[in-house]
Design a protein around this motif. Sequence first.
Motif, PDB file in Angstrom:
ATOM      1  N   GLY A  73     -23.336  44.921  27.873  1.00 54.39           N
ATOM      2  CA  GLY A  73     -23.039  44.533  28.273  1.00 54.39           C
ATOM      3  C   GLY A  73     -21.297  43.783  29.138  1.00 54.39           C
ATOM      4  O   GLY A  73     -20.396  43.738  29.333  1.00 54.39           O
ATOM      5  N   HIS A  74     -21.286  45.846  29.382  1.00 54.13           N
ATOM      6  CA  HIS A  74     -19.843  45.562  29.797  1.00 54.13           C
ATOM      7  C   HIS A  74     -20.044  46.127  31.820  1.00 54.13           C
ATOM      8  O   HIS A  74     -20.830  47.109  31.935  1.00 54.13           O
ATOM      9  CB  HIS A  74     -19.182  47.549  29.599  1.00 54.13           C
ATOM     10  N   PRO A  75     -19.283  45.918  32.753  1.00 55.69           N
ATOM     11  CA  PRO A  75     -19.764  45.720  33.580  1.00 55.69           C
ATOM     12  C   PRO A  75     -18.921  47.413  33.817  1.00 55.69           C
ATOM     13  O   PRO A  75     -18.225  48.202  33.898  1.00 55.69           O
ATOM     14  CB  PRO A  75     -18.362  45.570  34.419  1.00 55.69           C
ATOM     15  N   PRO A  76     -19.714  48.309  34.456  1.00 55.60           N
ATOM     16  CA  PRO A  76     -20.429  50.028  33.897  1.00 55.60           C
ATOM     17  C   PRO A  76     -19.040  50.046  35.055  1.00 55.60           C
ATOM     18  O   PRO A  76     -18.241  51.023  35.322  1.00 55.60           O
ATOM     19  CB  PRO A  76     -21.014  50.410  34.976  1.00 55.60           C
ATOM     20  N   TYR A  77     -19.219  49.451  36.227  1.00 55.52           N
ATOM     21  CA  TYR A  77     -17.988  50.185  36.961  1.00 55.52           C
ATOM     22  C   TYR A  77     -16.853  49.793  36.904  1.00 55.52           C
ATOM     23  O   TYR A  77     -15.803  50.329  36.976  1.00 55.52           O
ATOM     24  CB  TYR A  77     -17.520  49.144  39.002  1.00 55.52           C
ATOM     25  N   ALA A  78     -16.517  49.123  35.814  1.00 58.33           N
ATOM     26  CA  ALA A  78     -14.482  48.302  35.302  1.00 58.33           C
ATOM     27  C   ALA A  78     -14.694  50.067  34.376  1.00 58.33           C
ATOM     28  O   ALA A  78     -13.524  50.424  34.021  1.00 58.33           O
ATOM     29  CB  ALA A  78     -15.224  47.480  34.263  1.00 58.33           C
ATOM     30  N   ILE A  79     -15.666  50.499  33.100  1.00 56.33           N
ATOM     31  CA  ILE A  79     -15.387  51.647  32.242  1.00 56.33           C
ATOM     32  C   ILE A  79     -15.359  52.652  33.554  1.00 56.33           C
ATOM     33  O   ILE A  79     -14.549  53.189  32.746  1.00 56.33           O
ATOM     34  CB  ILE A  79     -16.813  51.475  31.603  1.00 56.33           C
ATOM     35  N   ILE A  80     -16.220  53.316  33.848  1.00 52.74           N
ATOM     36  CA  ILE A  80     -16.017  54.300  34.978  1.00 52.74           C
ATOM     37  C   ILE A  80     -14.873  54.140  35.636  1.00 52.74           C
ATOM     38  O   ILE A  80     -14.342  55.966  36.028  1.00 52.74           O
ATOM     39  CB  ILE A  80     -17.245  54.725  35.675  1.00 52.74           C
ATOM     40  N   SER A  81     -14.150  53.188  36.051  1.00 48.26           N
ATOM     41  CA  SER A  81     -12.754  53.244  37.100  1.00 48.26           C
ATOM     42  C   SER A  81     -11.230  53.198  36.269  1.00 48.26           C
ATOM     43  O   SER A  81     -10.536  53.523  36.103  1.00 48.26           O
ATOM     44  CB  SER A  81     -12.954  52.520  37.928  1.00 48.26           C
ATOM     45  N   GLY A  82     -11.538  53.253  34.732  1.00 53.23           N
ATOM     46  CA  GLY A  82     -10.623  53.432  34.113  1.00 53.23           C
ATOM     47  C   GLY A  82     -11.074  51.940  33.990  1.00 53.23           C
ATOM     48  O   GLY A  82      -9.127  51.265  33.035  1.00 53.23           O
ATOM     49  N   MET A  83     -11.100  50.865  34.810  1.00 48.76           N
ATOM     50  CA  MET A  83     -10.574  48.898  34.136  1.00 48.76           C
ATOM     51  C   MET A  83     -11.362  48.341  33.823  1.00 48.76           C
ATOM     52  O   MET A  83     -12.081  48.959  33.382  1.00 48.76           O
ATOM     53  CB  MET A  83     -10.521  48.849  36.229  1.00 48.76           C
ATOM     54  N   ALA A  84     -11.007  48.251  32.329  1.00 50.17           N
ATOM     55  CA  ALA A  84     -11.050  47.376  31.444  1.00 50.17           C
ATOM     56  C   ALA A  84     -10.758  44.912  32.266  1.00 50.17           C
ATOM     57  O   ALA A  84      -9.948  45.368  32.996  1.00 50.17           O
ATOM     58  CB  ALA A  84     -10.327  46.867  30.747  1.00 50.17           C
ATOM     59  N   THR A  85     -11.242  44.910  31.765  1.00 44.84           N
ATOM     60  CA  THR A  85     -12.187  43.035  32.906  1.00 44.84           C
ATOM     61  C   THR A  85     -12.080  42.197  31.495  1.00 44.84           C
ATOM     62  O   THR A  85     -12.064  42.624  30.096  1.00 44.84           O
ATOM     63  CB  THR A  85     -12.895  42.913  33.475  1.00 44.84           C
ATOM     64  N   VAL A  86     -11.461  40.671  31.993  1.00 52.03           N
ATOM     65  CA  VAL A  86     -11.269  39.724  30.774  1.00 52.03           C
ATOM     66  C   VAL A  86     -11.872  38.936  31.883  1.00 52.03           C
ATOM     67  O   VAL A  86     -11.893  38.913  32.783  1.00 52.03           O
ATOM     68  CB  VAL A  86      -9.350  39.641  31.179  1.00 52.03           C
ATOM     69  N   LYS A  87     -12.697  38.442  30.950  1.00 50.05           N
ATOM     70  CA  LYS A  87     -13.555  37.456  31.584  1.00 50.05           C
ATOM     71  C   LYS A  87     -12.680  35.813  31.807  1.00 50.05           C
ATOM     72  O   LYS A  87     -12.143  35.240  30.206  1.00 50.05           O
ATOM     73  CB  LYS A  87     -14.935  36.728  30.797  1.00 50.05           C
ATOM     74  N   ILE A  88     -12.737  34.711  32.539  1.00 55.17           N
ATOM     75  CA  ILE A  88     -12.259  33.968  32.761  1.00 55.17           C
ATOM     76  C   ILE A  88     -13.363  32.689  32.674  1.00 55.17           C
ATOM     77  O   ILE A  88     -13.600  33.064  33.913  1.00 55.17           O
ATOM     78  CB  ILE A  88     -11.098  33.390  33.287  1.00 55.17           C
ATOM     79  N   LYS A  89     -13.122  31.512  32.446  1.00 60.57           N
ATOM     80  CA  LYS A  89     -13.975  30.498  32.012  1.00 60.57           C
ATOM     81  C   LYS A  89     -13.498  29.523  32.913  1.00 60.57           C
ATOM     82  O   LYS A  89     -12.643  28.779  32.313  1.00 60.57           O
ATOM     83  CB  LYS A  89     -14.704  30.133  31.265  1.00 60.57           C
ATOM     84  N   TYR A  90     -13.692  28.608  33.566  1.00 62.71           N
ATOM     85  CA  TYR A  90     -13.203  27.999  34.485  1.00 62.71           C
ATOM     86  C   TYR A  90     -14.623  26.585  35.081  1.00 62.71           C
ATOM     87  O   TYR A  90     -15.145  26.770  35.383  1.00 62.71           O
ATOM     88  CB  TYR A  90     -12.428  27.547  35.579  1.00 62.71           C
ATOM     89  N   ARG A  91     -14.186  25.177  34.253  1.00 59.90           N
ATOM     90  CA  ARG A  91     -16.184  24.518  34.332  1.00 59.90           C
ATOM     91  C   ARG A  91     -16.767  25.443  34.588  1.00 59.90           C
ATOM     92  O   ARG A  91     -16.958  25.465  33.714  1.00 59.90           O
ATOM     93  CB  ARG A  91     -15.248  23.571  35.483  1.00 59.90           C
ATOM     94  N   ASN A  92     -17.884  25.271  35.686  1.00 63.29           N
ATOM     95  CA  ASN A  92     -19.505  26.076  35.323  1.00 63.29           C
ATOM     96  C   ASN A  92     -18.947  27.650  35.517  1.00 63.29           C
ATOM     97  O   ASN A  92     -19.983  27.801  36.154  1.00 63.29           O
ATOM     98  CB  ASN A  92     -19.536  25.253  36.475  1.00 63.29           C
ATOM     99  N   LYS A  93     -17.461  28.020  35.829  1.00 64.68           N
ATOM    100  CA  LYS A  93     -17.168  28.860  36.778  1.00 64.68           C
ATOM    101  C   LYS A  93     -16.872  30.323  36.040  1.00 64.68           C
ATOM    102  O   LYS A  93     -16.597  29.733  34.285  1.00 64.68           O
ATOM    103  CB  LYS A  93     -16.774  28.744  38.307  1.00 64.68           C
ATOM    104  N   GLU A  94     -17.646  31.185  35.880  1.00 64.46           N
ATOM    105  CA  GLU A  94     -17.090  32.590  34.930  1.00 64.46           C
ATOM    106  C   GLU A  94     -16.270  33.489  36.553  1.00 64.46           C
ATOM    107  O   GLU A  94     -16.922  33.891  37.385  1.00 64.46           O
ATOM    108  CB  GLU A  94     -18.109  33.421  34.218  1.00 64.46           C
ATOM    109  N   TYR A  95     -15.370  33.978  36.017  1.00 64.17           N
ATOM    110  CA  TYR A  95     -14.555  34.479  36.633  1.00 64.17           C
ATOM    111  C   TYR A  95     -13.992  36.405  35.467  1.00 64.17           C
ATOM    112  O   TYR A  95     -14.259  36.251  34.403  1.00 64.17           O
ATOM    113  CB  TYR A  95     -13.111  34.697  37.626  1.00 64.17           C
TER     114      TYR A  95
END
Length: 103
Positions: A17-39
């Motif tokens: 469940g981890h976005p691999p590009y974020a782990i390899i590049s050293g960037m961790a991410t946060v999920k933001i949900k608004y209405r029916n969309k996820e960012y």
Amino acid sequence: AICYLLFAICHLLSANGHPPYAIISGMATVKIKYRNKEYEVNTGMTVREAIKKIGLEPEAVLAVHDGKLITDDTVLREGMEIKLVAVVSGGALPAPSGRWAGG
């Protein structure tokens, strides 16, 4: 050999469940949900900056984390999931007598 190793690491991370590009590049991410969309946005920015980054007006939404309202100067940390709730406002309606209700 290195390509195969990177492919294997990406496969394992994405299976968990981890976005691999974020782990390899050293960037961790946060999920933001608004209405029916996820960012997904990078950690380290404030809620206000994240709201602007996804194209919304900070004054038009409230941010909630773990069921609690958070301020727009909260710094986003790895593992956080933020839900945005649209701000709704209104005013008093005229009473049948023509006078404003509540005043």
